[in-house]
Design a protein around this motif. Structure first.
Motif, PDB file in Angstrom:
ATOM      1  N   LEU A  15      -6.724   5.295 -13.961  1.00 58.55           N
ATOM      2  CA  LEU A  15      -7.156   3.957 -14.367  1.00 58.55           C
ATOM      3  C   LEU A  15      -6.005   3.204 -15.011  1.00 58.55           C
ATOM      4  O   LEU A  15      -5.764   2.035 -14.703  1.00 58.55           O
ATOM      5  CB  LEU A  15      -8.337   4.051 -15.329  1.00 58.55           C
ATOM      6  N   GLY A  16      -5.287   3.848 -15.901  1.00 57.15           N
ATOM      7  CA  GLY A  16      -4.158   3.194 -16.557  1.00 57.15           C
ATOM      8  C   GLY A  16      -3.090   2.757 -15.576  1.00 57.15           C
ATOM      9  O   GLY A  16      -2.537   1.657 -15.678  1.00 57.15           O
ATOM     10  N   ALA A  17      -2.797   3.601 -14.604  1.00 55.26           N
ATOM     11  CA  ALA A  17      -1.793   3.244 -13.597  1.00 55.26           C
ATOM     12  C   ALA A  17      -2.262   2.068 -12.753  1.00 55.26           C
ATOM     13  O   ALA A  17      -1.474   1.165 -12.436  1.00 55.26           O
ATOM     14  CB  ALA A  17      -1.496   4.448 -12.710  1.00 55.26           C
ATOM     15  N   VAL A  75     -12.481   5.863  -6.684  1.00 55.12           N
ATOM     16  CA  VAL A  75     -11.028   6.033  -6.663  1.00 55.12           C
ATOM     17  C   VAL A  75     -10.483   5.773  -5.260  1.00 55.12           C
ATOM     18  O   VAL A  75      -9.481   5.067  -5.091  1.00 55.12           O
ATOM     19  CB  VAL A  75     -10.634   7.443  -7.166  1.00 55.12           C
ATOM     20  N   ILE A  76     -11.128   6.304  -4.252  1.00 56.96           N
ATOM     21  CA  ILE A  76     -10.664   6.103  -2.879  1.00 56.96           C
ATOM     22  C   ILE A  76     -10.778   4.627  -2.487  1.00 56.96           C
ATOM     23  O   ILE A  76      -9.869   4.064  -1.865  1.00 56.96           O
ATOM     24  CB  ILE A  76     -11.427   7.015  -1.912  1.00 56.96           C
ATOM     25  N   PHE A  77     -11.871   3.980  -2.890  1.00 54.19           N
ATOM     26  CA  PHE A  77     -12.057   2.563  -2.572  1.00 54.19           C
ATOM     27  C   PHE A  77     -10.956   1.709  -3.182  1.00 54.19           C
ATOM     28  O   PHE A  77     -10.410   0.829  -2.523  1.00 54.19           O
ATOM     29  CB  PHE A  77     -13.429   2.096  -3.075  1.00 54.19           C
ATOM     30  N   PRO A  83      -1.305   0.702  -0.797  1.00 49.10           N
ATOM     31  CA  PRO A  83      -0.195   0.668   0.172  1.00 49.10           C
ATOM     32  C   PRO A  83       0.156  -0.743   0.636  1.00 49.10           C
ATOM     33  O   PRO A  83       1.333  -1.059   0.860  1.00 49.10           O
ATOM     34  CB  PRO A  83      -0.697   1.520   1.338  1.00 49.10           C
ATOM     35  N   PHE A  84      -0.838  -1.612   0.735  1.00 49.78           N
ATOM     36  CA  PHE A  84      -0.570  -2.994   1.116  1.00 49.78           C
ATOM     37  C   PHE A  84       0.197  -3.719   0.013  1.00 49.78           C
ATOM     38  O   PHE A  84       1.085  -4.525   0.291  1.00 49.78           O
ATOM     39  CB  PHE A  84      -1.869  -3.727   1.447  1.00 49.78           C
ATOM     40  N   ILE A  85      -0.153  -3.422  -1.239  1.00 53.24           N
ATOM     41  CA  ILE A  85       0.583  -3.999  -2.362  1.00 53.24           C
ATOM     42  C   ILE A  85       2.040  -3.553  -2.315  1.00 53.24           C
ATOM     43  O   ILE A  85       2.954  -4.349  -2.535  1.00 53.24           O
ATOM     44  CB  ILE A  85      -0.081  -3.607  -3.704  1.00 53.24           C
ATOM     45  N   ILE A  86       2.259  -2.281  -2.013  1.00 50.99           N
ATOM     46  CA  ILE A  86       3.624  -1.760  -1.932  1.00 50.99           C
ATOM     47  C   ILE A  86       4.390  -2.449  -0.807  1.00 50.99           C
ATOM     48  O   ILE A  86       5.545  -2.875  -0.992  1.00 50.99           O
ATOM     49  CB  ILE A  86       3.609  -0.232  -1.735  1.00 50.99           C
ATOM     50  N   LEU A  87       3.775  -2.582   0.361  1.00 51.89           N
ATOM     51  CA  LEU A  87       4.452  -3.218   1.499  1.00 51.89           C
ATOM     52  C   LEU A  87       4.752  -4.691   1.230  1.00 51.89           C
ATOM     53  O   LEU A  87       5.866  -5.168   1.504  1.00 51.89           O
ATOM     54  CB  LEU A  87       3.609  -3.077   2.762  1.00 51.89           C
ATOM     55  N   ILE A  88       3.776  -5.409   0.703  1.00 47.57           N
ATOM     56  CA  ILE A  88       3.980  -6.836   0.435  1.00 47.57           C
ATOM     57  C   ILE A  88       5.031  -7.031  -0.651  1.00 47.57           C
ATOM     58  O   ILE A  88       5.919  -7.875  -0.519  1.00 47.57           O
ATOM     59  CB  ILE A  88       2.643  -7.508   0.064  1.00 47.57           C
ATOM     60  N   SER A  89       4.960  -6.245  -1.713  1.00 43.59           N
ATOM     61  CA  SER A  89       5.947  -6.362  -2.790  1.00 43.59           C
ATOM     62  C   SER A  89       7.338  -5.995  -2.287  1.00 43.59           C
ATOM     63  O   SER A  89       8.326  -6.637  -2.661  1.00 43.59           O
ATOM     64  CB  SER A  89       5.571  -5.465  -3.969  1.00 43.59           C
ATOM     65  N   LEU A 120       0.500   7.444  -6.285  1.00 41.95           N
ATOM     66  CA  LEU A 120       0.709   8.868  -6.525  1.00 41.95           C
ATOM     67  C   LEU A 120      -0.364   9.436  -7.453  1.00 41.95           C
ATOM     68  O   LEU A 120      -0.923  10.508  -7.185  1.00 41.95           O
ATOM     69  CB  LEU A 120       2.102   9.098  -7.113  1.00 41.95           C
ATOM     70  N   LEU A 121      -0.683   8.730  -8.516  1.00 43.59           N
ATOM     71  CA  LEU A 121      -1.715   9.223  -9.436  1.00 43.59           C
ATOM     72  C   LEU A 121      -3.102   9.244  -8.793  1.00 43.59           C
ATOM     73  O   LEU A 121      -3.893  10.154  -9.059  1.00 43.59           O
ATOM     74  CB  LEU A 121      -1.747   8.379 -10.706  1.00 43.59           C
ATOM     75  N   GLN A 122      -3.407   8.259  -7.960  1.00 42.30           N
ATOM     76  CA  GLN A 122      -4.707   8.252  -7.284  1.00 42.30           C
ATOM     77  C   GLN A 122      -4.823   9.451  -6.336  1.00 42.30           C
ATOM     78  O   GLN A 122      -5.868  10.098  -6.258  1.00 42.30           O
ATOM     79  CB  GLN A 122      -4.915   6.949  -6.506  1.00 42.30           C
ATOM     80  N   ILE A 123      -3.740   9.744  -5.622  1.00 46.56           N
ATOM     81  CA  ILE A 123      -3.748  10.895  -4.713  1.00 46.56           C
ATOM     82  C   ILE A 123      -3.870  12.195  -5.493  1.00 46.56           C
ATOM     83  O   ILE A 123      -4.636  13.092  -5.122  1.00 46.56           O
ATOM     84  CB  ILE A 123      -2.491  10.882  -3.815  1.00 46.56           C
ATOM     85  N   LEU A 124      -3.149  12.300  -6.605  1.00 40.63           N
ATOM     86  CA  LEU A 124      -3.254  13.500  -7.440  1.00 40.63           C
ATOM     87  C   LEU A 124      -4.643  13.630  -8.048  1.00 40.63           C
ATOM     88  O   LEU A 124      -5.145  14.741  -8.227  1.00 40.63           O
ATOM     89  CB  LEU A 124      -2.183  13.483  -8.533  1.00 40.63           C
ATOM     90  N   TRP A 125      -5.271  12.496  -8.382  1.00 41.23           N
ATOM     91  CA  TRP A 125      -6.639  12.546  -8.898  1.00 41.23           C
ATOM     92  C   TRP A 125      -7.546  13.178  -7.847  1.00 41.23           C
ATOM     93  O   TRP A 125      -8.345  14.062  -8.161  1.00 41.23           O
ATOM     94  CB  TRP A 125      -7.154  11.148  -9.246  1.00 41.23           C
TER      95      TRP A 125
END
Length: 136
Positions: A15-17, A75-77, A83-89, A120-125
């Motif tokens: 959540l924090g991330a 979490v999955i939702f 990934p879209f945020i990463i690509l756009i940024s 990364l944190l969402q995947i680890l969760w």
């Protein structure tokens, strides 16, 4: 009880991330009108995400074990847009760095890094909290 504490820690970290990612995006021009840093729409988004994460966690702590799966769905939702945020940024970072706007390009780079850490944190969760465990 140890499993519940572990799940609580992972949920709060995820959540924090995600919240930091939203704050990072709100600093960039991508946020749009009304969703910039400190605007009411940013605060609404932060509260909405926190509610989606924390309400199932509270019910999970109240011994409703099915909330683990509902929290997993949440979490999955909320992981889908990252990934879209990463690509756009990343694309906007490259574009603004070629334009010579170093301040904006650094904002995009920071938002991209925060989104990467959040992903990364969402995947680890999901890896740590959704596997089959014996409940105590």
């Amino acid at each position: 009880m140890r499993i519940k504490k572990s799940m609580g820690k992972w949920t709060l970290a995820a959540l924090g991330a995600y919240e930091l990612t939203l704050i990072g995006i709100s600093l960039t021009p991508v946020a749009g009108k009304g969703a910039g840093f400190g605007e009411p729409a940013m605060w609404r988004n932060l509260v909405l995400i926190a509610a989606f994460y924390l309400i199932p966690l509270v019910f999970y702590y109240l011994h409703i074990e099915a909330m683990r799966y509902i929290l997993g769905a949440v979490v999955i939702f909320w992981t889908i847009p990252i990934p879209f945020i990463i690509l756009i940024s990343g694309g906007l970072f490259l574009y603004s760095s070629f334009q010579g706007d170093s301040y904006t390009s650094m904002l995009y780079l920071a938002a991209m890094c925060m989104a990467g850490a959040s992903l990364l944190l969402q995947i680890l969760w999901c890896r740590n909290c959704l596997r089959k465990k014996k409940f105590i």
